[in-house]
Design an enzyme around this catalytic site. Structure first.
Site, short mmCIF file in Angstrom:
data_model
loop_
_atom_site.label_atom_id
_atom_site.label_comp_id
_atom_site.label_asym_id
_atom_site.label_seq_id
_atom_site.Cartn_x
_atom_site.Cartn_y
_atom_site.Cartn_z
N CYS A 113 1.03 -1.09 -0.01
CA CYS A 113 0.02 -0.03 -0.06
C CYS A 113 0.74 1.33 -0.02
O CYS A 113 2.07 1.04 0.24
CB CYS A 113 -0.90 -0.01 1.18
SG CYS A 113 0.14 -0.01 2.93
N GLU B 155 0.21 -0.75 15.85
CA GLU B 155 -0.51 0.27 15.54
C GLU B 155 -1.66 0.71 16.71
O GLU B 155 -1.74 1.80 17.13
CB GLU B 155 -1.44 -0.13 14.26
CG GLU B 155 -2.25 1.07 13.99
CD GLU B 155 -3.18 0.95 12.80
OE1 GLU B 155 -2.72 0.14 11.91
OE2 GLU B 155 -4.10 1.56 12.67
S1 SF4 Z 1 -2.83 2.49 7.13
FE1 SF4 Z 1 -1.59 0.93 7.17
S2 SF4 Z 1 -2.42 -0.43 5.51
FE2 SF4 Z 1 -3.39 1.61 5.00
S3 SF4 Z 1 -2.20 2.68 3.71
FE3 SF4 Z 1 -1.49 3.10 5.81
S4 SF4 Z 1 0.21 1.59 6.22
FE4 SF4 Z 1 -1.08 0.80 4.49
#
Ligand code: SF4
Length: 304
Positions: free
Chosen positions: A13, A127
């Site tokens: 991503c 996270e």
């Molecule tokens: S929140 Fe996490 S999964 Fe979504 S774009 Fe950002 S790094 Fe990637």
């Protein structure tokens, strides 16, 4: 002949791509070592590759020598780690994904307004730890339906839910439905917290699972979003395997499979998917049929 249905979008991503490029750019600009707090992304291959190039992964800010360069990963950190880094005179490169920062901003705002925040996420995930750190006294963690049913809040009139960015959309809907039943006035974030990349990868897999006899998700067991992809396929009734790389494939999983759905989590480099395809081609005659669910055009500026 076997058909490999290759889901797209898959793999990196924008947040992961940015974090990895940030480490590489920091190494090129300042030279090794560049310290990285926790794993830059949850993928052992990526971590090992960066380690070879000179990145040093540490578990605590205290483990970084004073005045060194320290990079915060895409998962983000709480204010304590930031303050510690300042105290040690570290030169910080903040690769927290902007979409995770958005969640931190919501947490600070709702906490300042006196809300109890129900954070829907995985206990112990990097996270989650970073997000909860912004308002530990105001946050209650919910990871399951059962917890949503039993959670108690001081003032049910002033409660909001906020989510980890990599959750399963389907599981979250169920948890949110339970919370709404229990707290009819529950507030919601302005924009969805589950990010575009998580959503797109899940929707692509969900749309293609019905065609498949079996599903391979390339991803690290530590990667929350990769595990969700495997779980989603499994819940739709198909044999579904999470494989860190081609070496993890058991040949018995390919027996009798005519349609194999292949995708990968947001922390997975494409060369791992390529090696899985090569591995299967060495064992079975097959064609690859890439299916594009949606074209992603999200890019974030590097913080360095
Ligand atoms: S929140 Fe996490 S999964 Fe979504 S774009 Fe950002 S790094 Fe990637």
């Amino acid at each position: 002949m076997m058909r490999i249905i290759l889901a797209k979008p898959r793999g990196f991503c924008a947040g992961v791509d940015r974090a990895i490029k940030s480490v590489e750019k920091a190494l090129a600009r300042y030279g090794p070592p560049v310290y990285v707090l926790k794993h830059i992304v949850h993928n052992a291959h990526v971590v090992e590759d960066l380690r070879r190039k000179g990145a040093v992964f540490v578990q605590r800010v205290e483990d970084v020598p004073e005045h060194a360069h320290l990079l915060f990963s895409a998962h983000g950190v709480g204010p304590k780690q930031r303050a510690l880094a300042r105290m040690r005179g570290l030169r910080v490169i903040d690769a927290t994904c902007p979409l995770v920062e958005k969640v931190h901003h919501e947490i600070r705002r709702f906490a300042a307004e006196g809300y109890t925040i129900i954070y829907i996420g995985d206990a112990g995930h990097d996270e989650t730890l970073g997000a909860v750190g912004w308002a530990p006294d105001c946050i209650k963690l919910v990871g399951t339906q059962e917890e949503a049913r039993s959670i108690a809040v001081a003032n049910p009139e002033k409660v909001v839910y906020i989510m980890q960015t990599t959750l399963s959309m389907v599981d979250c809907e169920e948890i949110v439905a339970t919370l709404r039943e229990r707290f009819p006035k529950i507030a919601v974030p302005h924009k969805p917290d589950i990010c575009y990349a998580t959503g797109n990868r899940q929707k692509a897999v969900m749309s293609l699972v019905p065609e498949a006899d079996s599903v391979f998700i390339v991803g690290d067991p530590e990667s929350a979003n990769s595990r969700r992809l495997r779980d989603i396929a499994g819940k739709l009734g198909k044999p579904a395997y999470l494989i860190p790389d081609a070496a993890a494939i058991d040949d018995a999983w390919l027996e009798g499979v005519e349609m194999l759905l292949l995708s990968s989590g947001a922390s997975v480099p494409e060369h791992l998917v390529d090696s899985v395809i090569r591995h299967i081609k060495e064992r079975r005659e097959c064609v690859v049929d890439e299916r594009i669910f949606v074209k992603e055009q999200v890019h974030f500026h590097l913080p360095i």
